[in-house]
Design a protein around this motif. Structure first.
Motif, short mmCIF file in Angstrom:
data_model
loop_
_atom_site.label_atom_id
_atom_site.label_comp_id
_atom_site.label_asym_id
_atom_site.label_seq_id
_atom_site.Cartn_x
_atom_site.Cartn_y
_atom_site.Cartn_z
N ASP A 1 0.86 -1.25 0.01
CA ASP A 1 -0.08 -0.08 -0.04
C ASP A 1 0.97 1.20 0.13
O ASP A 1 0.45 2.61 0.22
N GLU A 2 2.10 1.20 -0.41
CA GLU A 2 2.91 2.24 -0.52
C GLU A 2 3.16 2.75 -1.85
O GLU A 2 4.31 2.87 -2.47
N GLY A 3 1.95 3.09 -2.47
CA GLY A 3 2.00 3.47 -3.97
C GLY A 3 1.60 2.17 -4.83
O GLY A 3 2.32 1.31 -4.85
N TYR B 1 -1.16 6.06 -8.16
CA TYR B 1 -0.77 7.04 -6.96
C TYR B 1 0.28 6.48 -6.36
O TYR B 1 0.95 5.28 -6.59
N ASP B 2 1.23 7.72 -5.90
CA ASP B 2 2.38 7.64 -5.19
C ASP B 2 1.89 7.02 -3.64
O ASP B 2 0.94 6.81 -3.44
N ALA B 3 3.00 6.78 -2.89
CA ALA B 3 2.78 6.38 -1.44
C ALA B 3 1.74 7.18 -0.77
O ALA B 3 0.68 7.06 -0.15
N ARG B 4 2.12 8.60 -0.89
CA ARG B 4 1.31 9.60 -0.27
C ARG B 4 -0.27 9.75 -0.71
O ARG B 4 -1.19 9.83 0.03
N GLY B 5 -0.07 9.80 -2.12
CA GLY B 5 -1.71 9.67 -2.76
C GLY B 5 -2.47 8.46 -2.39
O GLY B 5 -3.67 8.46 -2.19
N PHE B 6 -1.73 7.11 -2.44
CA PHE B 6 -2.38 6.03 -2.20
C PHE B 6 -3.08 6.19 -0.77
O PHE B 6 -4.23 5.78 -0.54
N HIS B 7 -2.49 6.65 0.31
CA HIS B 7 -2.93 6.58 1.71
C HIS B 7 -3.86 7.58 1.70
O HIS B 7 -4.93 7.57 2.55
N HIS C 1 3.82 -0.54 -6.85
CA HIS C 1 4.94 0.12 -7.37
C HIS C 1 6.32 -0.54 -7.00
O HIS C 1 7.20 -0.81 -7.97
N ASP D 1 10.69 3.85 -2.03
CA ASP D 1 9.83 3.48 -0.94
C ASP D 1 10.24 2.06 -0.21
O ASP D 1 9.98 1.88 0.84
#
Length: 427
Positions: A68-70, A74-80, A125, A130
Motif C-alpha cells: 500500500d506504499e504506492g 498513486y504514489d505512496a502519499r496519494g494512495f494513503h 510500485h 519506498d
C-alpha cells in the motif's frame, strides 16, 4: 472504523456461510448481513516468511509492508490519502506461513475500496525510494529489538527450536542482511506467491453474492493460477530439556518456554485445548497463574498457549520475574507441567475450563471483521463451515479420561525448551 455491532445473529453460524466460485475461478466464503452498512474482507495467501530465501530473511515482511506504499496512478502519499478520505481500512501483513490482507469499508464505498485493493495486489510500485524507506523502518525496529528482552528471548527460543529450518529464521529479517533486500527480490517473491491457488477469502457484510463475485474477479482475477512454493519440511520442536540463557544487565529475567504440540487434525485436539486452558491459557484460573503469581508473587503474567505453524504444532508460554527468583519460577512451571501430565485435571478444573471455552467462543464473532478472520482461518486449516457449529459440542464432549490422555500427549515428561534473558539465578 470498526463494526461494533454483531454482523449477524447466528443460531447456526454455518448455515449463513455462502460458498462462492466466480466465473474467473476465485473462491470465497460470504456471510451476507445488512445490520450495519459495512463490508469486511479478509484474505490469505499460502506462503509467508518461510518462503524467504535463506540468505534474505525479512523479504515477505518487507513485501507486505510495501503493497500500500504506492500503486497504480498513486504514489505512496496519494494512495494513503485515497484510502483515508473514504475511511477505508486496508492493510497487509506476513507471518510464517502466509501473506494476508484485510479490507473494511462503508458499503457505499465498496466499488472504490475493491479498486484500491486490486491496485495494491497487482500494480504495487515497489519503487526503490519506498523500498528504502520501509526497509529503514524495519532496520529501526530490529535495532530496538536487539536489546529488548522479549524479542531477545523469542530469538533465542526460535533458533534453538528450529535449527537449520525456515522457521528458525527471523521473519522481519536481520541487521546483517536486510539492506541487501532489493526490488528484484521483492518482485520475484511476489511472482512466486501471489496466485489464486491457496488463496482464501472471507467477506462479511452488506453485499450480495453476485456483486461480490464481480468484485472478486475484478480484484483477484488477474493473479496467476498457480503459485511456486518452496517445500517447507515438517519439523518437531527441538531442544526440549535445554536452557538458552542470554545475559542482559537488567533486574528481571524474561522466560520463554515450549515443547511439541498436536495438530488440529489430531483426534485429541479439543481435549488438548481444554488441557492447555487449565494449565496456562485461562489467565486468572490457570494453574500456572495460581502457582507462580497468586501463591508466590513471582510474576505479573505467566501463560501457555497452543501455536500451530503449518509444519510444526507446539505449546509455548512465557513469564517474567526478578532475576533472583528466575530459577524458582522455572522450577514451578516445570513441576506444574509434569504434574498435570501425570495426574490430569480435577473435575472442577475440567468443568470450569469447558464452560469458559464454550461461553467465550461467541466473542470471536461479535464484529464483521472478526467473523471474516475466523472464516479465513478455517479455510487455511482445511475445515468446513460446519466447524462453526460443531466446535462447542466437541469441547463439551471432552471427558476426564480424554483430558488426561491429551495431557499426557501434550505435556509428556514435562520437559521444556527454555530461553531466558536477564541475569537468572538458580538455573
Amino acid at each position: 472504523m470498526t463494526a461494533h455491532a454483531p454482523a449477524v445473529s447466528m443460531a447456526s453460524r454455518a448455515e449463513h456461510v455462502q460458498r462462492i466460485v466466480t466465473p474467473g475461478g476465485v473462491t470465497a466464503w460470504l456471510v451476507e448481513s445488512y445490520a450495519v452498512p459495512l463490508v469486511a474482507l479478509e484474505f490469505s495467501l499460502r506462503g509467508g516468511a518461510a518462503q524467504d530465501p535463506a540468505d534474505k530473511p525479512g523479504l515477505a515482511t518487507l513485501l507486505a509492508g510495501l503493497l500500500d506504499e504506492g500503486a497504480g496512478p498513486y504514489d505512496a502519499r496519494g494512495f494513503h490519502r485515497a484510502v483515508d478520505e473514504l475511511a477505508i481500512h486496508l492493510g497487509f501483513g506476513a507471518d510464517r506461513d502466509s501473506i494476508s490482507g484485510h479490507l473494511q469499508t462503508l458499503a457505499k464505498n465498496t466499488d472504490k475500496a475493491f479498486a484500491l485493493l486490486k491496485l495494491a495486489l497487482v500494480d504495487a510500485h515497489l519503487a526503490e525510494a519506498d523500498v528504502a524507506r520501509v526497509r529503514s523502518q524495519l532496520v529501526a525496529e530490529l535495532k530496538r529489538d536487539a536489546n529488548e528482552p522479549d524479542s531477545m528471548a523469542a530469538k533465542a527460543f526460535r533458533e534453538a527450536a528450529f535449527p537449520e529450518h525456515p522457521y528458525g529464521r527471523p521473519a522481519r529479517g536481520e541487521l546483517s542482511s536486510i539492506e541487501s533486500l532489493s526490488r528484484p527480490d521483492l518482485l520475484a517473491l511476489q511472482q512466486r506467491l501471489f496466485a489464486k491457488k491457496d488463496l482464501k477469502i472471507a467477506v462479511v457484510g452488506a453485499i450480495d453474492a453476485q456483486t461480490l463475485s464481480e468484485h472478486l474477479d475484478a480484484t483477484f482475477g488477474a493473479l496467476a493460477t498457480e503459485n511456486d512454493l518452496a517445500d517447507v519440511a515438517p519439523i518437531t520442536l527441538a531442544g526440549v530439556g535445554s536452557r538458552q540463557i542470554v545475559t542482559l544487565d537488567i533486574p528481571q529475567t524474561t522466560i520463554r518456554f515450549g515443547r511439541p504440540g498436536v495438530t488440529k487434525r489430531d483426534p485429541d485436539y479439543f481435549a488438548t485445548v481444554v488441557a492447555n486452558h487449565i494449565l496456562g491459557g485461562g489467565s486468572f484460573t490457570a494453574r500456572l497463574f495460581r502457582e507462580v503469581r497468586e501463591k508466590r508473587g513471582m510474576a505479573y503474567s505467566v501463560y501457555s498457549q497452543l501455536n500451530e505453524y503449518d509444519r510444526c504444532p507446539m505449546l509455548i508460554g512465557a513469564a517474567a520475574t526478578k532475576n533472583e527468583r528466575a530459577g524458582e519460577a522455572l522450577r514451578i512451571i516445570e513441576e506444574e507441567v509434569r504434574r498435570f501430565a501425570e495426574e490430569g485435571p480435577t473435575e472442577d478444573e475440567l468443568d470450569k475450563a469447558k464452560k469458559y471455552l464454550i461461553g467465550s467462543y461467541a466473542l470471536r464473532f461479535d464484529t464483521s471483521t472478526k467473523i471474516a478472520s475466523q472464516l479465513v482461518h478455517l479455510q487455511m486449516d482445511g475445515f468446513e463451515p460446519s466447524y462453526l457449529d460443531e466446535r462447542n459440542g466437541k469441547i463439551a464432549a471432552v471427558g476426564m479420561e480424554e483430558c488426561k490422555r491429551a495431557a499426557k500427549k501434550l505435556f509428556g515428561d514435562g520437559g521444556l525448551l527454555v530461553a531466558m534473558v536477564g541475569r537468572p539465578e538458580g538455573v
